[in-house]
Structure formats: structure tokens, C-alpha cells
Write a protein that holds these residues in place. Sequence first.
Motif, PDB file in Angstrom:
ATOM      1  N   ARG A  28       0.830  -1.209   0.000  1.00  0.00           N
ATOM      2  CA  ARG A  28       0.000   0.000   0.000  1.00  0.00           C
ATOM      3  C   ARG A  28       0.865   1.260   0.000  1.00  0.00           C
ATOM      4  N   ARG A  29       1.880   1.280   0.859  1.00  0.00           N
ATOM      5  CA  ARG A  29       2.732   2.470   0.992  1.00  0.00           C
ATOM      6  C   ARG A  29       3.450   2.808  -0.318  1.00  0.00           C
ATOM      7  N   ASP A  30       3.999   1.772  -0.994  1.00  0.00           N
ATOM      8  CA  ASP A  30       4.815   1.980  -2.190  1.00  0.00           C
ATOM      9  C   ASP A  30       4.035   1.756  -3.493  1.00  0.00           C
ATOM     10  N   ASP A  58      -8.278   0.198   3.957  1.00  0.00           N
ATOM     11  CA  ASP A  58      -7.018   0.882   3.666  1.00  0.00           C
ATOM     12  C   ASP A  58      -6.959   1.456   2.253  1.00  0.00           C
ATOM     13  N   TRP A  59      -7.934   1.119   1.417  1.00  0.00           N
ATOM     14  CA  TRP A  59      -8.035   1.707   0.080  1.00  0.00           C
ATOM     15  C   TRP A  59      -9.512   1.890  -0.250  1.00  0.00           C
ATOM     16  N   ALA A  60      -9.868   3.026  -0.799  1.00  0.00           N
ATOM     17  CA  ALA A  60     -11.240   3.379  -1.187  1.00  0.00           C
ATOM     18  C   ALA A  60     -12.241   3.187  -0.046  1.00  0.00           C
ATOM     19  N   PRO A  61     -11.941   3.748   1.128  1.00  0.00           N
ATOM     20  CA  PRO A  61     -12.904   3.649   2.230  1.00  0.00           C
ATOM     21  C   PRO A  61     -14.194   4.393   1.898  1.00  0.00           C
ATOM     22  N   SER A  62     -15.292   3.906   2.437  1.00  0.00           N
ATOM     23  CA  SER A  62     -16.616   4.523   2.276  1.00  0.00           C
ATOM     24  C   SER A  62     -17.027   4.680   0.808  1.00  0.00           C
ATOM     25  N   HIS A  63     -16.565   3.777  -0.031  1.00  0.00           N
ATOM     26  CA  HIS A  63     -16.981   3.728  -1.430  1.00  0.00           C
ATOM     27  C   HIS A  63     -17.877   2.513  -1.637  1.00  0.00           C
ATOM     28  N   HIS A  64     -18.724   2.575  -2.633  1.00  0.00           N
ATOM     29  CA  HIS A  64     -19.540   1.428  -3.006  1.00  0.00           C
ATOM     30  C   HIS A  64     -18.720   0.497  -3.896  1.00  0.00           C
ATOM     31  N   ASP A  65     -19.083  -0.773  -3.889  1.00  0.00           N
ATOM     32  CA  ASP A  65     -18.399  -1.772  -4.703  1.00  0.00           C
ATOM     33  C   ASP A  65     -19.373  -2.885  -5.032  1.00  0.00           C
ATOM     34  N   CYS A  66     -19.136  -3.557  -6.135  1.00  0.00           N
ATOM     35  CA  CYS A  66     -19.967  -4.701  -6.510  1.00  0.00           C
ATOM     36  C   CYS A  66     -19.150  -5.988  -6.492  1.00  0.00           C
ATOM     37  N   CYS A  67     -17.944  -5.917  -5.968  1.00  0.00           N
ATOM     38  CA  CYS A  67     -17.076  -7.096  -5.897  1.00  0.00           C
ATOM     39  C   CYS A  67     -16.690  -7.374  -4.459  1.00  0.00           C
ATOM     40  N   ASP A 107      -3.418   3.035 -10.886  1.00  0.00           N
ATOM     41  CA  ASP A 107      -3.480   4.483 -10.776  1.00  0.00           C
ATOM     42  C   ASP A 107      -2.459   4.916  -9.729  1.00  0.00           C
ATOM     43  N   ASP A 108      -2.532   6.151  -9.294  1.00  0.00           N
ATOM     44  CA  ASP A 108      -1.549   6.666  -8.346  1.00  0.00           C
ATOM     45  C   ASP A 108      -1.726   6.129  -6.926  1.00  0.00           C
ATOM     46  N   THR A 109      -2.831   5.416  -6.682  1.00  0.00           N
ATOM     47  CA  THR A 109      -3.100   4.929  -5.334  1.00  0.00           C
ATOM     48  C   THR A 109      -3.070   3.411  -5.195  1.00  0.00           C
ATOM     49  N   THR A 110      -3.276   2.692  -6.302  1.00  0.00           N
ATOM     50  CA  THR A 110      -3.226   1.228  -6.245  1.00  0.00           C
ATOM     51  C   THR A 110      -2.910   0.658  -7.619  1.00  0.00           C
ATOM     52  N   ARG A 111      -2.261  -0.505  -7.590  1.00  0.00           N
ATOM     53  CA  ARG A 111      -1.922  -1.227  -8.826  1.00  0.00           C
ATOM     54  C   ARG A 111      -2.228  -2.690  -8.559  1.00  0.00           C
ATOM     55  N   CYS A 112      -3.287  -3.207  -9.183  1.00  0.00           N
ATOM     56  CA  CYS A 112      -3.683  -4.586  -8.889  1.00  0.00           C
ATOM     57  C   CYS A 112      -4.054  -5.347 -10.161  1.00  0.00           C
ATOM     58  N   PHE A 113      -3.695  -6.611 -10.158  1.00  0.00           N
ATOM     59  CA  PHE A 113      -4.049  -7.543 -11.216  1.00  0.00           C
ATOM     60  C   PHE A 113      -5.125  -8.435 -10.624  1.00  0.00           C
ATOM     61  N   GLU A 114      -6.366  -8.242 -11.073  1.00  0.00           N
ATOM     62  CA  GLU A 114      -7.508  -8.915 -10.457  1.00  0.00           C
ATOM     63  C   GLU A 114      -7.903 -10.180 -11.209  1.00  0.00           C
ATOM     64  N   HIS A 115      -8.116 -11.234 -10.452  1.00  0.00           N
ATOM     65  CA  HIS A 115      -8.683 -12.472 -10.969  1.00  0.00           C
ATOM     66  C   HIS A 115     -10.182 -12.367 -10.705  1.00  0.00           C
ATOM     67  N   VAL A 116     -10.979 -12.338 -11.770  1.00  0.00           N
ATOM     68  CA  VAL A 116     -12.398 -12.018 -11.671  1.00  0.00           C
ATOM     69  C   VAL A 116     -13.243 -13.295 -11.718  1.00  0.00           C
ATOM     70  N   SER A 151     -20.964  11.766  -8.896  1.00  0.00           N
ATOM     71  CA  SER A 151     -20.884  12.064  -7.468  1.00  0.00           C
ATOM     72  C   SER A 151     -21.039  10.814  -6.593  1.00  0.00           C
ATOM     73  N   TRP A 152     -21.394   9.676  -7.205  1.00  0.00           N
ATOM     74  CA  TRP A 152     -21.570   8.434  -6.445  1.00  0.00           C
ATOM     75  C   TRP A 152     -20.204   7.788  -6.251  1.00  0.00           C
ATOM     76  N   PRO A 153     -19.742   7.668  -5.008  1.00  0.00           N
ATOM     77  CA  PRO A 153     -18.408   7.106  -4.775  1.00  0.00           C
ATOM     78  C   PRO A 153     -18.398   5.585  -5.011  1.00  0.00           C
ATOM     79  N   PHE A 154     -17.718   5.166  -6.066  1.00  0.00           N
ATOM     80  CA  PHE A 154     -17.638   3.765  -6.447  1.00  0.00           C
ATOM     81  C   PHE A 154     -16.174   3.444  -6.703  1.00  0.00           C
ATOM     82  N   VAL A 155     -15.714   2.300  -6.218  1.00  0.00           N
ATOM     83  CA  VAL A 155     -14.293   1.973  -6.347  1.00  0.00           C
ATOM     84  C   VAL A 155     -13.877   1.935  -7.820  1.00  0.00           C
ATOM     85  N   PRO A 156     -12.774   2.587  -8.159  1.00  0.00           N
ATOM     86  CA  PRO A 156     -12.391   2.706  -9.565  1.00  0.00           C
ATOM     87  C   PRO A 156     -11.948   1.393 -10.213  1.00  0.00           C
TER      88      PRO A 156
END
Length: 178
Positions: A28-30, A58-67, A107-116, A151-156
Amino acid sequence: MATETQEMVNLVDADGRVVGTESREVVRRDNLRHASTAVLVRNSAGEIFVHLRAATKDWAPSHHDCCAGGVIQAGEDPRESAVRELAEELGITSATLTALGTSLYEDDTTRCFEHVFETTWDGPLVYADHEVVSGEWLTLDRLAARLADPSWPFVPDSRKLLAGLAARGVHDYARLAG
């Protein structure tokens, strides 16, 4: 060096190959690229479960998500991680998972390779680990309308994942294209 109590996470290249491990804190830090899982939970009516993430995430707090999902722990298989995360976040312990591919998000806050993955679930949901505050079942049309509201906060990362599924014509996710 990480202590035994720190969660160790798989680091990956842009193609999802494991290239090392590091503590979650350092990831998270780096902003290190890491492996994660993302499970779309649908019910038999075709609705998708959308939840509000806790303010303590620790990432995207108080955001909506569908995953449901999260980082893949060192040495953990993606499917095994998805099963663990479903149980931890939503109390789902006996779902059948269908792999839908992968999604790279950076992006500037997270870099993830997601298995969907996707699962169909009509049973009860239990917010077991306090990462989920609340949730609701939405039709894809309702989700598309909410996603269209800037304006709807949803995880990017999930927003990008859904756009990719829609663009590839996976199942009925094309209804989210807009």
C-alpha cells in the motif's frame, strides 16, 4: 523485513505472474502491483450485490463496490483467495465460482491484477469481518444509472472491471456500457 503477524501479499507483473512477495503495508505504501480477487455476486433474478465499504478500509474507504475480494496472500491460489474473501466479507461459504478472466487496474493509489469470478447466491449475507457496512441488490440497469452519476463514490478498479466485461460482451454485463 516483515514480521510473522504482517499479511504477506503476492507481487505480480503486468501479466499476473508472481514475481515476489511483500507485506500488505509496504504494498500500500509503495503502490506495488499485487494480485487480488474480485467476485461479482449475482442472485437468481440476475441482480448484482452492491455494498458500501467500511470507512476503515485501507483503500477506497466509504466507497460502493460490486465485488467481494481482496489481496491474494503469498502462496495462495486465486480461486482459494476468492473463496476465503467471500466467506470473510459476506459469509458465503458454499458458492460455485465461475472465472470471468482478469483485469489490470493501475493508478496513483493502487496497482492490482484482479482475478475475476462470478457466483450466483440466493442465501443470506453476513458482513462477517466488518469490511462491509451495508448492501443492496440492484438490477444492472440501476447499477448503470448509479455508475453514470459522477458524485456516487464507487471503487475505480471495479468500475474498470465492469467496463471491460461490458466491452467483451461477457454475459449480460454489456447492459452496463454507456
